[in-house]
Scaffold this motif. Structure first.
Motif, PDB file in Angstrom:
ATOM      1  N   ILE A 127     -31.516  -3.132 -19.799  1.00  0.00           N
ATOM      2  CA  ILE A 127     -30.256  -2.464 -19.457  1.00  0.00           C
ATOM      3  C   ILE A 127     -30.428  -1.688 -18.151  1.00  0.00           C
ATOM      4  CG2 ILE A 127     -28.560  -0.757 -20.200  1.00  0.00           C
ATOM      5  CD1 ILE A 127     -28.456  -3.308 -21.853  1.00  0.00           C
ATOM      6  N   GLN A 128     -31.545  -0.997 -18.012  1.00  0.00           N
ATOM      7  CA  GLN A 128     -31.801  -0.275 -16.768  1.00  0.00           C
ATOM      8  C   GLN A 128     -31.845  -1.232 -15.576  1.00  0.00           C
ATOM      9  OE1 GLN A 128     -34.990   2.661 -16.781  1.00  0.00           O
ATOM     10  NE2 GLN A 128     -34.956   2.791 -19.025  1.00  0.00           N
ATOM     11  N   ASP A 129     -32.486  -2.384 -15.763  1.00  0.00           N
ATOM     12  CA  ASP A 129     -32.686  -3.309 -14.645  1.00  0.00           C
ATOM     13  C   ASP A 129     -31.398  -3.983 -14.186  1.00  0.00           C
ATOM     14  OD1 ASP A 129     -35.359  -2.704 -14.590  1.00  0.00           O
ATOM     15  OD2 ASP A 129     -35.997  -4.476 -15.707  1.00  0.00           O
ATOM     16  N   VAL A 130     -30.418  -4.101 -15.068  1.00  0.00           N
ATOM     17  CA  VAL A 130     -29.180  -4.774 -14.692  1.00  0.00           C
ATOM     18  C   VAL A 130     -28.148  -3.800 -14.131  1.00  0.00           C
ATOM     19  CG1 VAL A 130     -27.813  -4.621 -16.845  1.00  0.00           C
ATOM     20  CG2 VAL A 130     -27.705  -6.697 -15.440  1.00  0.00           C
ATOM     21  N   ALA A 131     -28.404  -2.501 -14.287  1.00  0.00           N
ATOM     22  CA  ALA A 131     -27.426  -1.482 -13.879  1.00  0.00           C
ATOM     23  C   ALA A 131     -27.388  -1.319 -12.368  1.00  0.00           C
ATOM     24  CB  ALA A 131     -27.763  -0.150 -14.536  1.00  0.00           C
ATOM     25  N   ASP A 132     -26.255  -0.823 -11.881  1.00  0.00           N
ATOM     26  CA  ASP A 132     -26.127  -0.482 -10.456  1.00  0.00           C
ATOM     27  C   ASP A 132     -26.856   0.810 -10.127  1.00  0.00           C
ATOM     28  OD1 ASP A 132     -24.299  -2.643  -9.718  1.00  0.00           O
ATOM     29  OD2 ASP A 132     -22.836  -1.599 -10.967  1.00  0.00           O
ATOM     30  N   LEU A 183     -21.885  -0.239 -13.160  1.00  0.00           N
ATOM     31  CA  LEU A 183     -22.729  -0.119 -14.348  1.00  0.00           C
ATOM     32  C   LEU A 183     -23.721   1.028 -14.151  1.00  0.00           C
ATOM     33  CD1 LEU A 183     -23.614  -3.880 -14.998  1.00  0.00           C
ATOM     34  CD2 LEU A 183     -21.624  -2.584 -15.790  1.00  0.00           C
ATOM     35  N   LEU A 184     -23.692   1.995 -15.060  1.00  0.00           N
ATOM     36  CA  LEU A 184     -24.595   3.129 -15.034  1.00  0.00           C
ATOM     37  C   LEU A 184     -25.498   3.082 -16.259  1.00  0.00           C
ATOM     38  CD1 LEU A 184     -22.047   5.966 -14.140  1.00  0.00           C
ATOM     39  CD2 LEU A 184     -23.355   4.528 -12.562  1.00  0.00           C
ATOM     40  N   ALA A 185     -26.779   3.364 -16.086  1.00  0.00           N
ATOM     41  CA  ALA A 185     -27.715   3.352 -17.212  1.00  0.00           C
ATOM     42  C   ALA A 185     -28.592   4.589 -17.185  1.00  0.00           C
ATOM     43  CB  ALA A 185     -28.584   2.096 -17.188  1.00  0.00           C
ATOM     44  N   PRO A 221     -28.236  -5.611 -25.119  1.00  0.00           N
ATOM     45  CA  PRO A 221     -27.640  -6.638 -24.250  1.00  0.00           C
ATOM     46  C   PRO A 221     -26.335  -7.185 -24.800  1.00  0.00           C
ATOM     47  CG  PRO A 221     -30.008  -6.937 -24.369  1.00  0.00           C
ATOM     48  CD  PRO A 221     -29.670  -5.861 -25.367  1.00  0.00           C
ATOM     49  N   ALA A 222     -26.253  -7.360 -26.119  1.00  0.00           N
ATOM     50  CA  ALA A 222     -25.015  -7.848 -26.723  1.00  0.00           C
ATOM     51  C   ALA A 222     -23.888  -6.840 -26.568  1.00  0.00           C
ATOM     52  CB  ALA A 222     -25.242  -8.158 -28.209  1.00  0.00           C
ATOM     53  N   ALA A 223     -24.204  -5.547 -26.753  1.00  0.00           N
ATOM     54  CA  ALA A 223     -23.177  -4.512 -26.633  1.00  0.00           C
ATOM     55  C   ALA A 223     -22.630  -4.444 -25.218  1.00  0.00           C
ATOM     56  CB  ALA A 223     -23.760  -3.160 -27.054  1.00  0.00           C
ATOM     57  N   LEU A 224     -23.503  -4.537 -24.236  1.00  0.00           N
ATOM     58  CA  LEU A 224     -23.045  -4.487 -22.846  1.00  0.00           C
ATOM     59  C   LEU A 224     -22.179  -5.687 -22.522  1.00  0.00           C
ATOM     60  CD1 LEU A 224     -22.943  -3.315 -20.036  1.00  0.00           C
ATOM     61  CD2 LEU A 224     -25.216  -4.277 -19.586  1.00  0.00           C
ATOM     62  N   LEU A 225     -22.590  -6.857 -22.968  1.00  0.00           N
ATOM     63  CA  LEU A 225     -21.792  -8.053 -22.726  1.00  0.00           C
ATOM     64  C   LEU A 225     -20.427  -7.940 -23.401  1.00  0.00           C
ATOM     65  CD1 LEU A 225     -21.982 -10.823 -21.327  1.00  0.00           C
ATOM     66  CD2 LEU A 225     -22.742 -11.761 -23.514  1.00  0.00           C
ATOM     67  N   ARG A 226     -20.409  -7.423 -24.618  1.00  0.00           N
ATOM     68  CA  ARG A 226     -19.152  -7.228 -25.350  1.00  0.00           C
ATOM     69  C   ARG A 226     -18.223  -6.283 -24.595  1.00  0.00           C
ATOM     70  NH1 ARG A 226     -18.112  -2.748 -28.477  1.00  0.00           N
ATOM     71  NH2 ARG A 226     -16.413  -2.906 -29.990  1.00  0.00           N
ATOM     72  N   ALA A 227     -18.777  -5.182 -24.077  1.00  0.00           N
ATOM     73  CA  ALA A 227     -17.950  -4.217 -23.346  1.00  0.00           C
ATOM     74  C   ALA A 227     -17.295  -4.866 -22.137  1.00  0.00           C
ATOM     75  CB  ALA A 227     -18.808  -3.033 -22.912  1.00  0.00           C
ATOM     76  N   LEU A 228     -18.055  -5.687 -21.417  1.00  0.00           N
ATOM     77  CA  LEU A 228     -17.525  -6.312 -20.213  1.00  0.00           C
ATOM     78  C   LEU A 228     -16.567  -7.452 -20.525  1.00  0.00           C
ATOM     79  CD1 LEU A 228     -20.829  -6.275 -18.162  1.00  0.00           C
ATOM     80  CD2 LEU A 228     -18.742  -5.020 -17.584  1.00  0.00           C
ATOM     81  N   ARG A 229     -16.838  -8.185 -21.586  1.00  0.00           N
ATOM     82  CA  ARG A 229     -15.957  -9.293 -21.945  1.00  0.00           C
ATOM     83  C   ARG A 229     -14.649  -8.809 -22.564  1.00  0.00           C
ATOM     84  NH1 ARG A 229     -18.117 -14.353 -23.027  1.00  0.00           N
ATOM     85  NH2 ARG A 229     -15.963 -14.927 -23.463  1.00  0.00           N
ATOM     86  N   GLU A 230     -14.711  -7.755 -23.400  1.00  0.00           N
ATOM     87  CA  GLU A 230     -13.549  -7.343 -24.189  1.00  0.00           C
ATOM     88  C   GLU A 230     -12.970  -5.995 -23.760  1.00  0.00           C
ATOM     89  OE1 GLU A 230     -14.497  -7.502 -28.322  1.00  0.00           O
ATOM     90  OE2 GLU A 230     -15.198  -9.586 -28.243  1.00  0.00           O
ATOM     91  N   GLY A 231     -13.601  -5.329 -22.797  1.00  0.00           N
ATOM     92  CA  GLY A 231     -13.100  -4.021 -22.385  1.00  0.00           C
ATOM     93  C   GLY A 231     -13.297  -2.955 -23.430  1.00  0.00           C
ATOM     94  N   LYS A 232     -14.362  -3.007 -24.203  1.00  0.00           N
ATOM     95  CA  LYS A 232     -14.630  -2.039 -25.273  1.00  0.00           C
ATOM     96  C   LYS A 232     -15.955  -1.355 -24.974  1.00  0.00           C
ATOM     97  CE  LYS A 232     -12.211  -4.701 -28.826  1.00  0.00           C
ATOM     98  NZ  LYS A 232     -12.336  -5.411 -30.105  1.00  0.00           N
ATOM     99  N   ASP A 233     -16.130  -0.131 -25.443  1.00  0.00           N
ATOM    100  CA  ASP A 233     -15.208   0.803 -26.067  1.00  0.00           C
ATOM    101  C   ASP A 233     -14.795   1.823 -25.000  1.00  0.00           C
ATOM    102  OD1 ASP A 233     -15.414  -0.245 -28.682  1.00  0.00           O
ATOM    103  OD2 ASP A 233     -17.243   0.865 -29.052  1.00  0.00           O
ATOM    104  N   GLU A 234     -13.498   2.088 -24.877  1.00  0.00           N
ATOM    105  CA  GLU A 234     -13.028   3.039 -23.878  1.00  0.00           C
ATOM    106  C   GLU A 234     -13.176   4.469 -24.386  1.00  0.00           C
ATOM    107  OE1 GLU A 234      -9.284   3.875 -20.828  1.00  0.00           O
ATOM    108  OE2 GLU A 234      -9.165   2.226 -22.274  1.00  0.00           O
ATOM    109  N   CYS A 292     -23.926   3.165 -19.799  1.00  0.00           N
ATOM    110  CA  CYS A 292     -24.926   2.795 -20.799  1.00  0.00           C
ATOM    111  C   CYS A 292     -25.747   4.038 -21.108  1.00  0.00           C
ATOM    112  CB  CYS A 292     -25.814   1.670 -20.276  1.00  0.00           C
ATOM    113  SG  CYS A 292     -24.910   0.152 -19.921  1.00  0.00           S
ATOM    114  N   GLY A 293     -25.331   4.719 -22.130  1.00  0.00           N
ATOM    115  CA  GLY A 293     -25.955   5.972 -22.544  1.00  0.00           C
ATOM    116  C   GLY A 293     -25.339   6.374 -23.863  1.00  0.00           C
ATOM    117  N   VAL A 294     -25.391   7.649 -24.199  1.00  0.00           N
ATOM    118  CA  VAL A 294     -24.775   8.111 -25.432  1.00  0.00           C
ATOM    119  C   VAL A 294     -23.412   8.724 -25.126  1.00  0.00           C
ATOM    120  CG1 VAL A 294     -26.933   8.358 -26.683  1.00  0.00           C
ATOM    121  CG2 VAL A 294     -26.068  10.289 -25.349  1.00  0.00           C
TER     122      VAL A 294
END
Length: 356
Positions: A66-71, A56-58, A315-328, A94-96
């Motif tokens: 988001i920053q605090d949970v990132a690696d 996880l990059l932020a 937080p919802a977007a990050l969880l969605r990415a990890l749960r569903e593999g989105k958006d590549e 986690c960026g643009v």
């Protein structure tokens, strides 16, 4: 655990408090909502990242949670170089969008996700590949220098990239008789022209709407009301010229005015002797500055300088990415190969610098 090409992108439900995270998050104009950044959320994010073998990059401008949970937290280029080095199957950036593209360019064999692909960038969008082709046609012998805050397609048409911390060095390395097309940020370009003294540098009139909105009047007022504070100014800011004027005219001691990349701000925060620092950049930067130097009072020059695109990584977007593999994120290999060259030429100069 590796992610293989035939494995479903979606992982099974959480092992902790599953009902909390199985609810549908709401897709709105500002991004995905419906999930609070609780301790349970952070634990679930890290569990899913381990299951995906993901790093996880932020970016520094992301929400504090988001920053605090990132690696890893930092500038876009620094994070993209980390992405290339880590032993992970996936990178969650986690960026643009242009940042995730840069990570993909430097990590072509890794799967790169961005928690919300709609998270764009007004600066990167201020020049298109077609516009750059037309500009190059006007100056066929010019060297194209692109700030890393550009799309992969623009990097693919670039001779050499630069960052805010090494832009002066990159331009100074170019034959002084050669025209230079500098893009897309007009304020960074003005800073480079001022530092190098080149008359043959042509600057694209692009800007980051957030940084451009931090103006000289605000900076002057803040400096007057906080006379003992250091000034940390990002070169993309509309107030950068005003900061140098204040120093030049003696309104502010010259040693208190520091034009810095975001990475440079972290270094300066650890070294300054000031008790208070006024910061001219996107307000997400304050979180890392306060962590780096908790004894210093960091205050924004403009407290409204918040990037709505960065804040789409919720937080919802990050969880969605990890749960569903989105958006590549995908970058065509021919574009990626040319873009990679422009980044590598910059690194070969010897000072890769920070991302922004």
């Amino acid at each position: 655990m590796s992610i293989t090409s035939d494995r479903p992108a979606t992982l099974p439900g959480a092992v902790i408090d599953a009902g909390l995270f199985d609810a549908q998050w709401v897709d709105g104009p500002g991004g995905y909502t419906g999930v609070e950044p609780t301790a349970e959320w952070a634990e679930e994010v890290r569990r899913l990242a381990r299951a995906r073998n993901a790093t996880l990059l932020a970016h520094n401008y992301e929400l504090p949670a988001i920053q605090d949970v990132a690696d890893h937290v930092g500038d876009s280029l620094a994070l993209s170089r980390i992405a290339a080095e880590v032993d992970s199957d996936e990178i969650v950036f986690c960026g643009v969008h242009f940042m995730a593209e840069t990570a993909k360019i430097l990590s072509p064999d890794k799967r790169v996700l961005i928690p919300d692909a709609r998270a764009g960038c007004s600066l990167a969008d201020s020049i298109t590949a077609d516009e750059l082709r037309e500009w190059k046609a006007e100056f066929p012998d010019a060297v194209v220098v692109s700030y890393v805050n550009t799309t992969a397609a623009v990097k693919g048409l670039t001779d050499i990239c630069c960052t805010s911390s090494n832009a002066v060095e990159v331009v100074a390395s170019i034959d002084p008789d050669k025209d230079v097309l500098f893009l897309p940020d007009q304020f960074l370009g003005a800073h480079v022209k001022r530092k190098t003294g080149r008359d043959n540098i042509h600057i694209w009139a692009g800007e980051c709407h957030v940084h451009a909105g931090i103006n000289g009047d605000e900076l002057t007022a803040q400096a007057e009301s906080h006379p003992d504070a250091d000034l940390f100014i990002h070169p993309e800011c509309g107030c950068a010229t005003s900061a140098l004027y204040l120093a030049g005219e003696g309104f502010v001691p010259a040693d208190k005015v520091k034009i810095l990349s975001t990475g440079g701000m972290i270094d300066a925060a650890r070294e300054t002797k000031a008790k208070q620092v006024l910061v001219a950049t996107e307000i997400g930067m304050l979180h890392q500055l306060r962590k780096a130097a908790p004894g210093i009072d960091f205050q924004p020059v403009n407290g409204r300088a918040s990037c709505p695109y960065m804040k789409m990584i919720t937080p919802a977007a990050l969880l969605r990415a990890l749960r569903e593999g989105k958006d590549e994120v995908f970058v065509p290999e021919d574009v990626a190969a040319k873009a990679r060259q422009s980044v590598e030429r910059m690194i070969a100069i010897g000072n890769p610098g920070s991302g922004e």
